[in-house]
Write an enzyme that holds these catalytic residues in place. Structure first.
Site, PDB file in Angstrom:
ATOM      1  N   PRO A  91      -8.249  -3.047  -0.601  1.00 23.19           N
ATOM      2  CA  PRO A  91      -7.196  -3.812   0.079  1.00 23.19           C
ATOM      3  C   PRO A  91      -5.823  -3.596  -0.572  1.00 23.19           C
ATOM      4  CG  PRO A  91      -9.140  -5.180  -0.241  1.00 23.19           C
ATOM      5  CD  PRO A  91      -9.421  -3.878  -0.933  1.00 23.19           C
ATOM      6  N   GLY A  97      -4.282   1.724  -1.374  1.00 20.62           N
ATOM      7  CA  GLY A  97      -4.436   2.656  -0.262  1.00 20.62           C
ATOM      8  C   GLY A  97      -3.762   3.962  -0.636  1.00 20.62           C
ATOM      9  N   ALA A 148     -10.121  17.708   2.786  1.00 20.64           N
ATOM     10  CA  ALA A 148     -10.111  16.726   3.881  1.00 20.64           C
ATOM     11  C   ALA A 148      -8.825  16.850   4.704  1.00 20.64           C
ATOM     12  CB  ALA A 148     -10.244  15.320   3.315  1.00 20.64           C
ATOM     13  N   GLN A 184       2.504  10.879  29.126  1.00 25.01           N
ATOM     14  CA  GLN A 184       3.672  10.848  30.025  1.00 25.01           C
ATOM     15  C   GLN A 184       3.422  11.734  31.251  1.00 25.01           C
ATOM     16  OE1 GLN A 184       6.145   8.848  29.434  1.00 25.01           O
ATOM     17  NE2 GLN A 184       7.511   9.465  31.108  1.00 25.01           N
ATOM     18  N   GLY A 208       1.569  10.126  33.991  1.00 24.77           N
ATOM     19  CA  GLY A 208       2.161   8.962  34.655  1.00 24.77           C
ATOM     20  C   GLY A 208       1.311   7.719  34.430  1.00 24.77           C
ATOM     21  N   GLU A 225      -6.525   9.764   5.313  1.00 25.30           N
ATOM     22  CA  GLU A 225      -6.490  10.940   4.416  1.00 25.30           C
ATOM     23  C   GLU A 225      -5.108  11.099   3.782  1.00 25.30           C
ATOM     24  OE1 GLU A 225      -9.352  12.056   4.092  1.00 25.30           O
ATOM     25  OE2 GLU A 225     -10.413  12.189   6.015  1.00 25.30           O
ATOM     26  N   GLU A 254       3.935   9.888   5.027  1.00 23.59           N
ATOM     27  CA  GLU A 254       4.913   9.674   3.944  1.00 23.59           C
ATOM     28  C   GLU A 254       4.359  10.189   2.617  1.00 23.59           C
ATOM     29  OE1 GLU A 254       3.995   7.371   6.184  1.00 23.59           O
ATOM     30  OE2 GLU A 254       5.854   7.248   7.332  1.00 23.59           O
TER      31      GLU A 254
HETATM   32  C1  LIG Z   1      -9.650   4.041  10.712  1.00 24.24           C
HETATM   33  C2  LIG Z   1      -9.504   4.324   9.238  1.00 24.24           C
HETATM   34  C3  LIG Z   1     -10.519   4.973   8.570  1.00 24.24           C
HETATM   35  C4  LIG Z   1     -10.430   5.184   7.185  1.00 24.24           C
HETATM   36  N1  LIG Z   1     -11.501   5.728   6.517  1.00 24.24           N
HETATM   37  C5  LIG Z   1     -11.497   5.713   5.167  1.00 24.24           C
HETATM   38  C6  LIG Z   1     -12.684   6.047   4.445  1.00 24.24           C
HETATM   39  O1  LIG Z   1     -13.723   6.412   5.029  1.00 24.24           O
HETATM   40  N2  LIG Z   1     -12.664   5.939   3.084  1.00 24.24           N
HETATM   41  C7  LIG Z   1     -11.545   5.534   2.404  1.00 24.24           C
HETATM   42  O2  LIG Z   1     -11.599   5.459   1.178  1.00 24.24           O
HETATM   43  N3  LIG Z   1     -10.400   5.221   3.067  1.00 24.24           N
HETATM   44  C8  LIG Z   1     -10.356   5.293   4.420  1.00 24.24           C
HETATM   45  N4  LIG Z   1      -9.208   4.929   5.113  1.00 24.24           N
HETATM   46  C9  LIG Z   1      -8.044   4.459   4.360  1.00 24.24           C
HETATM   47  C10 LIG Z   1      -6.823   5.330   4.493  1.00 24.24           C
HETATM   48  O3  LIG Z   1      -6.962   6.483   3.709  1.00 24.24           O
HETATM   49  C11 LIG Z   1      -5.599   4.467   4.109  1.00 24.24           C
HETATM   50  O4  LIG Z   1      -5.389   3.569   5.200  1.00 24.24           O
HETATM   51  C12 LIG Z   1      -4.357   5.273   3.851  1.00 24.24           C
HETATM   52  O5  LIG Z   1      -4.493   6.023   2.680  1.00 24.24           O
HETATM   53  C13 LIG Z   1      -3.111   4.377   3.730  1.00 24.24           C
HETATM   54  O6  LIG Z   1      -3.329   3.317   2.854  1.00 24.24           O
HETATM   55  P1  LIG Z   1      -2.969   1.817   3.333  1.00 24.24           P
HETATM   56  O7  LIG Z   1      -3.590   1.602   4.664  1.00 24.24           O
HETATM   57  O8  LIG Z   1      -3.341   0.895   2.228  1.00 24.24           O
HETATM   58  O9  LIG Z   1      -1.403   1.820   3.539  1.00 24.24           O
HETATM   59  P2  LIG Z   1      -0.291   1.553   2.416  1.00 24.24           P
HETATM   60  O10 LIG Z   1      -0.554   2.410   1.235  1.00 24.24           O
HETATM   61  O11 LIG Z   1      -0.151   0.098   2.209  1.00 24.24           O
HETATM   62  O12 LIG Z   1       1.007   2.101   3.174  1.00 24.24           O
HETATM   63  C14 LIG Z   1       1.792   1.297   4.065  1.00 24.24           C
HETATM   64  C15 LIG Z   1       3.038   2.114   4.434  1.00 24.24           C
HETATM   65  O13 LIG Z   1       3.813   2.367   3.246  1.00 24.24           O
HETATM   66  C16 LIG Z   1       4.012   3.765   3.091  1.00 24.24           C
HETATM   67  N5  LIG Z   1       4.058   4.088   1.672  1.00 24.24           N
HETATM   68  C17 LIG Z   1       3.195   3.676   0.704  1.00 24.24           C
HETATM   69  N6  LIG Z   1       3.552   4.180  -0.495  1.00 24.24           N
HETATM   70  C18 LIG Z   1       4.672   4.935  -0.272  1.00 24.24           C
HETATM   71  C19 LIG Z   1       5.526   5.726  -1.103  1.00 24.24           C
HETATM   72  N7  LIG Z   1       5.314   5.870  -2.413  1.00 24.24           N
HETATM   73  N8  LIG Z   1       6.584   6.348  -0.523  1.00 24.24           N
HETATM   74  C20 LIG Z   1       6.823   6.231   0.802  1.00 24.24           C
HETATM   75  N9  LIG Z   1       6.045   5.506   1.643  1.00 24.24           N
HETATM   76  C21 LIG Z   1       4.979   4.874   1.108  1.00 24.24           C
HETATM   77  C22 LIG Z   1       2.827   4.398   3.820  1.00 24.24           C
HETATM   78  O14 LIG Z   1       3.107   5.740   4.189  1.00 24.24           O
HETATM   79  C23 LIG Z   1       2.691   3.483   5.020  1.00 24.24           C
HETATM   80  O15 LIG Z   1       3.629   3.827   5.993  1.00 24.24           O
HETATM   81  C24 LIG Z   1      -9.265   4.777   6.495  1.00 24.24           C
HETATM   82  C25 LIG Z   1      -8.217   4.166   7.197  1.00 24.24           C
HETATM   83  C26 LIG Z   1      -8.328   3.927   8.547  1.00 24.24           C
HETATM   84  C27 LIG Z   1      -7.197   3.218   9.254  1.00 24.24           C
END
Ligand SMILES: Cc1cc2nc3c(=O)[nH]c(=O)nc-3n(C[C@H](O)[C@H](O)[C@H](O)COP(=O)(O)OP(=O)(O)OC[C@H]3O[C@@H](n4cnc5c(N)ncnc54)[C@H](O)[C@@H]3O)c2cc1C
Length: 418
Positions: A144, A147, A276, A370, A373, A397, A401
């Protein structure tokens, strides 16, 4: 006075000294043709039926993919795999994603994943199972609060006799319940003062039964807007016990005491993400192709002002631009896949191609909607599925950003803010 032009910054390093790849070998064309036929005849009808109900990849489809050998494309032939490379893995995945992205994604949960254990005999057995589609896993890196910032992982593994006891919270773990194993990135110790934040992270192999969770592990599915075909889980680890020997990474495989594993834990997660990312680029190309191919059919069927809308130049030009972007992304992912297969360091290129191909897929699927339509904005047509699935590719993956950050960190001195 010296101007910057006298000392130009080297924006792009010279291309790695590799031979131009023989992309169009008869073997590769035959593999692509096989994958294309399978995708259109056996995957697409299932996707059209199940995706609207948020249905899961059926067992029968997984069995067919196993028969074709696709869970072991990159597993060496001596372990029962096809003994091919990331190039072929991506080729097949593009075709599958053209039909249903989840069918391409499930391939990534095999290919020798979760087999890098220290004991060579066990490793060989797991590789054979992986190639047969009997060792399909899940990857739990994200949390949580960790990421994009994977070094912030706080899930703990504490040694207790000959076991680890794992406690913490993982999020976004795709396929967790249906998996034979979950590869979990955990913190085994805090980094010492002055050490990188990524020190102390290791990957553990949690073996489990398909269709359930082991004692101490609670899973709750996350309700997504797309990427149906398998469930994505929120996982709470409350004292889950994993044998001490179940440290997975290349270092552990050659270093039975597992000491090197800690050093390599974070790097292994990064290497995994490089492959990946190329694979995600291939899936993005498949999705964009699906949107384009569907649009080409629709433009010729739909008539307005007494003409098929395919006669209107604005729409024809849109098709041309979509096709050009797809070809460009495909050529790029093939080049990077080739570099991965050669073992050339290409983390920058993997990030570039992930960024470019996935942003392209969002643009192209959006344009396809688009072109459809009002019919594009319904669940009666497949273009909305391609659009929903493509939207995810710029997020998982590593977000766009984060890819830009990886690339720019190689071109500029690292910023203290990133
Ligand atoms: C459907 C789905 C399947 C997934 N499957 C897996 C899985 O099987 N195993 C697994 O481990 N993970 C999985 N993920 C996790 C996925 O890899 C993360 O959601 C992703 O890495 C982004 O992390 P976050 O969601 O915590 O976003 P955050 O890290 O909170 O990012 C929020 C925003 O801030 C931006 N941001 C964050 N840090 C910076 C920075 N330093 N500079 C500029 N911008 C920044 C991000 O680009 C984004 O726009 C999955 C996610 C989804 C949605």
């Amino acid at each position: 006075m010296t101007s910057t032009q006298d000392r130009p910054a080297r924006l792009l390093e010279p291309a790695p000294p590799v031979l131009l790849p023989p992309w169009h070998t008869p073997e590769r064309e035959a593999l692509q043709e096989r994958a294309r036929r399978f995708a259109l005849e056996e995957v697409l009808p299932v996707a059209n039926e199940l995706d609207p109900q948020k249905g899961l990849l059926p067992e029968s489809l997984l069995r067919r993919m196993a028969e074709l050998g696709w869970f072991g494309i990159t597993v060496p032939a001596e372990h029962g795999g096809m003994g091919l490379g990331v190039f072929e893995y991506c080729t097949v995945s593009e075709e599958l994603a053209r039909a249903w992205m989840s069918s391409a994604s499930i391939l990534a949960r095999a290919q020798g994943l979760g087999t890098a254990v220290a004991d060579p005999a066990r490793r060989a057995e797991l590789l054979r199972r992986s190639a047969r589609g009997e060792w399909i896993g899940a990857i739990a890196l994200s949390e949580p609060d960790a990421g994009s910032d994977l070094a912030g992982v706080t899930t703990r593994a504490v040694p207790d006799g000959d076991e680890w006891v794992v406690t913490g919270h993982k999020r976004w773990c795709g396929n967790a319940e249906a998996a034979d194993f979950i590869q979990v990135l955990v913190r085994e110790r805090d980094p010492a003062p002055g050490e990188s934040r990524s020190r102390g992270l290791v990957n553990l192999l949690l073996e489990k039964e398909r269709g359930s969770f082991p004692p101490g592990l609670t899973g709750t599915p996350i309700d997504k807007i797309g990427y149906h075909g398998f469930l994505t889980w929120d996982l709470v680890f409350d004292g889950v016990r994993i044998p001490r020997g179940n440290v997975v990474d290349e270092a552990a495989a050659s270093d039975a005491d597992g000491a090197a594993a800690e050093r390599a834990g974070f790097l292994q997660a990064q290497r995994f993400l490089d492959t990946a990312r190329v694979h995600t680029a291939a899936r993005a190309v498949g999705l964009a192709r699906a949107a384009l191919e569907d649009s080409i059919v629709y433009l010729q069927e739909r008539e307005q002002f007494g003409h098929p809308i395919a006669d209107f130049q604005a729409l024809r030009f849109a098709v041309a631009e979509m096709a050009a972007q797809i070809e460009q992304a495909r050529a790029f992912y093939r080049q990077v896949a080739h570099l991965v297969d050669l073992g050339v360091r290409c983390d920058k290129e993997a990030s570039m191609v992930k960024l470019e191909a996935t942003e392209m897929a969002v643009r192209v699927t959006n344009q396809a909607m688009q072109l459809h339509g009002g019919n594009g904005y319904t669940t009666e047509r497949q273009v909305e599925r391609h659009w929903r699935d493509a939207r995810l590719t710029t997020i998982f993956e590593g977000t766009s950003e984060i890819q830009k950050r990886i690339v720019s960190d190689r071109l500029l001195p690292r910023s203290p803010l990133t």
